[in-house]
Design a protein around this motif. Structure first.
Motif, PDB file in Angstrom:
ATOM      1  N   UNK A 126       7.809  -6.689  31.813  1.00  0.00           N
ATOM      2  CA  UNK A 126       6.552  -5.773  31.841  1.00  0.00           C
ATOM      3  C   UNK A 126       6.689  -5.355  30.073  1.00  0.00           C
ATOM      4  N   UNK A 127       7.295  -4.291  29.977  1.00  0.00           N
ATOM      5  CA  UNK A 127       6.650  -3.417  28.711  1.00  0.00           C
ATOM      6  C   UNK A 127       7.126  -4.353  27.689  1.00  0.00           C
ATOM      7  N   UNK A 128       8.120  -4.997  27.603  1.00  0.00           N
ATOM      8  CA  UNK A 128       8.853  -5.369  26.729  1.00  0.00           C
ATOM      9  C   UNK A 128       7.762  -6.629  25.673  1.00  0.00           C
ATOM     10  N   UNK A 129       7.008  -8.048  27.060  1.00  0.00           N
ATOM     11  CA  UNK A 129       6.239  -9.131  27.276  1.00  0.00           C
ATOM     12  C   UNK A 129       5.018  -7.597  26.811  1.00  0.00           C
ATOM     13  N   UNK A 130       4.234  -7.546  26.985  1.00  0.00           N
ATOM     14  CA  UNK A 130       2.753  -6.687  26.862  1.00  0.00           C
ATOM     15  C   UNK A 130       2.660  -5.926  25.419  1.00  0.00           C
ATOM     16  N   UNK A 131       3.917  -5.454  25.014  1.00  0.00           N
ATOM     17  CA  UNK A 131       4.017  -5.651  23.751  1.00  0.00           C
ATOM     18  C   UNK A 131       3.872  -6.246  22.661  1.00  0.00           C
ATOM     19  N   UNK A 132       4.635  -7.703  23.077  1.00  0.00           N
ATOM     20  CA  UNK A 132       4.220  -8.850  22.114  1.00  0.00           C
ATOM     21  C   UNK A 132       2.643  -8.988  22.474  1.00  0.00           C
ATOM     22  N   UNK A 133       2.379  -9.239  23.659  1.00  0.00           N
ATOM     23  CA  UNK A 133       0.783  -9.824  23.981  1.00  0.00           C
ATOM     24  C   UNK A 133      -0.338  -8.959  22.826  1.00  0.00           C
ATOM     25  N   UNK A 134       0.125  -7.674  23.154  1.00  0.00           N
ATOM     26  CA  UNK A 134      -1.341  -6.856  22.847  1.00  0.00           C
ATOM     27  C   UNK A 134      -0.817  -6.166  21.591  1.00  0.00           C
ATOM     28  N   UNK A 139       4.197   0.343  23.886  1.00  0.00           N
ATOM     29  CA  UNK A 139       5.330  -0.310  25.355  1.00  0.00           C
ATOM     30  C   UNK A 139       5.966  -1.060  24.489  1.00  0.00           C
ATOM     31  N   UNK A 140       6.138  -0.982  23.592  1.00  0.00           N
ATOM     32  CA  UNK A 140       7.601  -1.626  23.203  1.00  0.00           C
ATOM     33  C   UNK A 140       8.831  -0.138  23.016  1.00  0.00           C
ATOM     34  N   UNK A 141       8.204   1.119  22.788  1.00  0.00           N
ATOM     35  CA  UNK A 141       8.887   2.650  22.714  1.00  0.00           C
ATOM     36  C   UNK A 141       9.900   2.346  24.299  1.00  0.00           C
ATOM     37  N   UNK A 142       8.945   1.580  24.539  1.00  0.00           N
ATOM     38  CA  UNK A 142       9.461   2.422  26.686  1.00  0.00           C
ATOM     39  C   UNK A 142      10.550   1.237  26.913  1.00  0.00           C
ATOM     40  N   UNK A 143      10.235  -0.195  26.487  1.00  0.00           N
ATOM     41  CA  UNK A 143      11.167  -1.094  26.351  1.00  0.00           C
ATOM     42  C   UNK A 143      12.512  -0.285  25.567  1.00  0.00           C
ATOM     43  N   UNK A 144      12.521  -0.436  24.787  1.00  0.00           N
ATOM     44  CA  UNK A 144      13.651   0.364  23.711  1.00  0.00           C
ATOM     45  C   UNK A 144      14.299   1.488  24.741  1.00  0.00           C
ATOM     46  N   UNK A 191      15.118  -8.945  21.416  1.00  0.00           N
ATOM     47  CA  UNK A 191      15.503 -10.298  20.071  1.00  0.00           C
ATOM     48  C   UNK A 191      13.895 -10.559  19.962  1.00  0.00           C
ATOM     49  N   UNK A 192      13.086 -11.007  20.574  1.00  0.00           N
ATOM     50  CA  UNK A 192      11.892 -12.265  20.763  1.00  0.00           C
ATOM     51  C   UNK A 192      10.986 -10.709  20.990  1.00  0.00           C
ATOM     52  N   UNK A 193      10.728 -10.234  21.238  1.00  0.00           N
ATOM     53  CA  UNK A 193      10.042  -9.045  20.883  1.00  0.00           C
ATOM     54  C   UNK A 193       9.709  -7.690  20.291  1.00  0.00           C
ATOM     55  N   UNK A 194      11.367  -8.201  19.623  1.00  0.00           N
ATOM     56  CA  UNK A 194      11.455  -6.677  18.778  1.00  0.00           C
ATOM     57  C   UNK A 194      12.767  -7.626  17.825  1.00  0.00           C
ATOM     58  N   UNK A 195      12.197  -8.060  17.366  1.00  0.00           N
ATOM     59  CA  UNK A 195      12.519  -8.654  16.068  1.00  0.00           C
ATOM     60  C   UNK A 195      13.196  -7.543  15.016  1.00  0.00           C
ATOM     61  N   UNK A 196      12.819  -6.569  15.059  1.00  0.00           N
ATOM     62  CA  UNK A 196      13.722  -5.543  13.631  1.00  0.00           C
ATOM     63  C   UNK A 196      15.050  -5.110  14.016  1.00  0.00           C
TER      64      UNK A 196
END
Length: 405
Positions: A126-134, A139-144, A191-196
């Motif tokens: 949820x956090x990764x996909x939302x980070x990519x959308x918004x 949210x991305x940090x939480x997903x990581x 990989x898709x939401x956090x390409x770095x």
């Protein structure tokens, strides 16, 4: 492939997707306390107000994912964020290292904790996909962070929930397919939401793939097992060691196939095809149609009560995996399986009157009474994921009917 057939499936997939999205928005979203309520009857009336923590992460992922696929909608993003906010405010057991609870009251008071960490995976999703959308960095940090926590738990880190192992230490050790299938899927998502950080996700995805192919796919038994010994051997002496989870195998097939396409590996395509072939060979009910929930690899009776029920999510996984295999291989047999799974699901699970799929049928295809649309384990994920992906695949195959979501 005949374009008229492809267009028919495209239009039906769009209808199914809209029906599911609208159902959960209208009936599931708790606009008073936040998050989603999923214990709903056929018409969407709640029969239990307790909240499934799994479903908060699943719903957050589902509504963010359609934003990423079909364009942002304020309502979809708001629903996704509401579920993430509920997770953050109420569902993390901070005294146990940020592990998630399993259920809460409607207001968010924790009710139950479980040993396994599927909920953590849905939180990550949820956090990764939302980070990519918004474009939400927090949210991305939480997903990581959760991605790393799950990796540690998968590799022997002490579990802080304090419940201890399910079995006594040293008794019947083993490994679960779901662990590797899930983390492979999480790696592809990250990989898709956090390409770095793609190198990390690629490395761990390959590790999961090697393990699944080496230890869980059993050509001599013509199945993919759910649980194996630490060395990949088979526990023939007890029921759980012989279990074949048909839905998990079909889900594994398409997750592997996505990775095969990413790696441009024909060998992995054949591995995924083998998992699918074994699953439908053992799992398709030749008497009544549809998929059994689970079977025994040695042909003995199954331990679980629901083993011969027809349950919504394995059928969604079969639709997706068969269609993806047809796209990857061009083999007509996979489109035939897609059509069989589609026809069964449209006849028995799809509810054109109220939207969304019914969850649970008896072996003969009749719904349990009274029928349920949602439970602690069923909410907005499988139908939305399957139909969203099917739309893209059908369009790539040549379908060109105009659809609106």
């Amino acid at each position: 492939m005949d374009k008229e057939r492809l267009n028919r499936y495209l239009l039906e997939a769009a209808q199914e997707l809209r029906g599911s999205l609208d159902f959960w928005l209208e009936h599931g979203w708790d606009r008073k306390y936040g998050g989603i309520m999923t214990c709903l009857d056929r018409q969407g009336r709640p029969y239990c107000e307790d909240k499934s923590v799994w479903m908060q992460g699943r719903a957050a992922w589902a509504y963010a994912s359609v934003c990423n696929l079909f364009g942002k909608r304020d309502e979809w993003l708001a629903f996704s964020k509401s579920c993430l906010d509920f997770l953050e405010a109420h569902c993390l057991n901070r005294a146990a290292g940020g592990r998630l609870y399993f259920t809460t009251t409607r207001e968010g008071e924790p009710i139950r904790q479980r040993r396994y960490y599927a909920g953590e995976g849905f939180y990550l999703m949820g956090n990764a996909e939302y980070a990519a959308a918004a474009g939400d960095a927090a949210a991305l940090k939480r997903a990581r962070g959760m991605y790393e926590r799950i990796w540690a738990l998968n590799h022997g880190a002490e579990d802080p929930v304090g419940l201890g192992p399910k079995n006594l230490p040293g008794v019947r050790p083993g490994r679960s397919l779901a662990t590797y299938m899930g983390y492979l899927s999480h790696s592809a998502l990250m990989r898709r939401c956090d390409p770095q950080n793609v190198a990390l996700y690629d490395e761990r995805a390959r590790d999961c793939l090697r393990t699944v192919v080496r230890d869980f796919i059993k050509p001599d038994l013509r199945c993919t097992l759910e649980f194996v010994r630490p060395d990949g051997g088979v526990y023939h002496g007890f029921c759980s060691g012989r279990e074949v989870s048909i839905g998990h195998d079909l889900e594994t097939a398409w997750i592997m196939l996505e990775e095969a396409v990413y790696e441009n590996s024909s060998e992995l395509v054949e591995n995924a095809a083998q998992v699918f072939d074994f699953a439908v060979e053992k799992g398709w009910d030749t008497r009544y149609g549809g998929l059994f929930y689970s079977v025994d690899c040695d042909g003995f009776p199954c331990e679980s009560y629901e083993h011969d029920m027809k349950i919504w999510w394995p059928h969604a996984e079969m639709i997706l995996s068969a269609l993806m295999l047809y796209q990857a291989t061009g083999r007509e047999a996979y489109f035939d399986w897609f059509e069989k799974a589609w026809a069964y699901s449209m006849e028995h699970f799809s509810d054109k009157q109220f939207g969304e799929w019914l969850g649970y049928l008896s072996r003969d295809g009749l719904p349990t009474e009274p029928p349920a649309k949602g439970t602690t384990f069923k909410g907005p994920l499988h139908v939305i994921r399957t139909m969203s992906k099917a739309i893209g695949i059908l369009q790539a195959l040549g379908a060109d009917a105009q659809v609106t979501i």
